[in-house]
Design a protein around this motif. Structure first.
Motif, mmCIF file in Angstrom:
data_model
loop_
_atom_site.group_PDB
_atom_site.id
_atom_site.type_symbol
_atom_site.label_atom_id
_atom_site.label_comp_id
_atom_site.label_asym_id
_atom_site.label_seq_id
_atom_site.Cartn_x
_atom_site.Cartn_y
_atom_site.Cartn_z
ATOM 1 N N THR A 16 0.818 -1.216 0.000
ATOM 2 C CA THR A 16 0.000 0.000 0.000
ATOM 3 C C THR A 16 0.849 1.262 0.000
ATOM 4 O OG1 THR A 16 -0.284 -0.190 2.410
ATOM 5 C CG2 THR A 16 -2.045 -1.089 1.018
ATOM 6 N N ALA A 20 0.739 4.026 -2.973
ATOM 7 C CA ALA A 20 0.489 5.434 -2.675
ATOM 8 C C ALA A 20 1.585 6.320 -3.260
ATOM 9 C CB ALA A 20 0.387 5.642 -1.167
ATOM 10 N N ALA A 35 -6.710 10.632 -4.230
ATOM 11 C CA ALA A 35 -7.521 9.792 -3.347
ATOM 12 C C ALA A 35 -6.806 8.467 -3.067
ATOM 13 C CB ALA A 35 -8.895 9.535 -3.967
ATOM 14 N N VAL A 36 -6.166 7.915 -4.090
ATOM 15 C CA VAL A 36 -5.404 6.672 -3.915
ATOM 16 C C VAL A 36 -4.207 6.926 -3.000
ATOM 17 C CG1 VAL A 36 -4.100 4.857 -5.109
ATOM 18 C CG2 VAL A 36 -6.149 5.832 -6.177
ATOM 19 N N VAL A 39 -5.593 7.131 0.677
ATOM 20 C CA VAL A 39 -6.023 5.802 1.136
ATOM 21 C C VAL A 39 -4.814 4.874 1.283
ATOM 22 C CG1 VAL A 39 -7.335 3.733 0.475
ATOM 23 C CG2 VAL A 39 -8.355 6.003 0.220
ATOM 24 N N VAL A 42 -2.737 5.869 4.459
ATOM 25 C CA VAL A 42 -3.488 5.501 5.673
ATOM 26 C C VAL A 42 -3.448 3.987 5.862
ATOM 27 C CG1 VAL A 42 -5.787 5.424 6.719
ATOM 28 C CG2 VAL A 42 -4.946 7.559 5.705
ATOM 29 N N ALA A 43 -3.672 3.243 4.782
ATOM 30 C CA ALA A 43 -3.640 1.779 4.854
ATOM 31 C C ALA A 43 -2.248 1.282 5.245
ATOM 32 C CB ALA A 43 -4.066 1.170 3.522
#
Length: 113
Positions: A16, A20, A35-36, A39, A42-43
């Motif tokens: 992830t 990102a 947005a990716v 996310v 954060v992931a």
């Protein structure tokens, strides 16, 4: 062979984070990719927290996470963004891999003692 869940969480954190980071570069041309980016980061931190909760030491987890992230980002950016991947960079990736092995083996030895 059973893989300890901390390693699965670590793989999730690495994947992830790389996703990102690559999306951050792609977002320069396609702002929807931000947005990716959000996310993905954060992931990545969620998975990293799960790694630590599962018992992997912070030095080993962070070392492997960071090193793999650097190496994979360099390789994937070569294929996706046509960025250079020189012999010096490949040598650096080999050194990163050796460093990750040293960290992992050193962590195992410390746990055994």
């Amino acid at each position: 062979m059973r893989i300890h869940r901390s390693w699965l969480y670590l793989a999730g954190a690495i994947i992830t984070e790389v996703m990102a980071t690559l999306s951050l570069k792609g977002a320069l041309n396609d702002p929807a990719l931000y947005a990716v980016v959000v996310v993905g980061y954060v992931a990545a931190f969620f998975f990293l927290s799960r790694v630590l909760r599962a018992g992997l030491s912070v030095g080993v987890a962070y070392g492997i996470w960071g090193a793999c992230g650097v190496a994979l980002t360099a390789v994937f950016s070569y294929f996706i963004f046509d960025e250079p991947l020189t012999l010096m960079m490949l040598t650096g990736i080999a050194v990163i891999i050796a460093g990750v092995l040293c960290i992992e083996l050193g962590g195992r030895k410390a746990e055994a003692e």
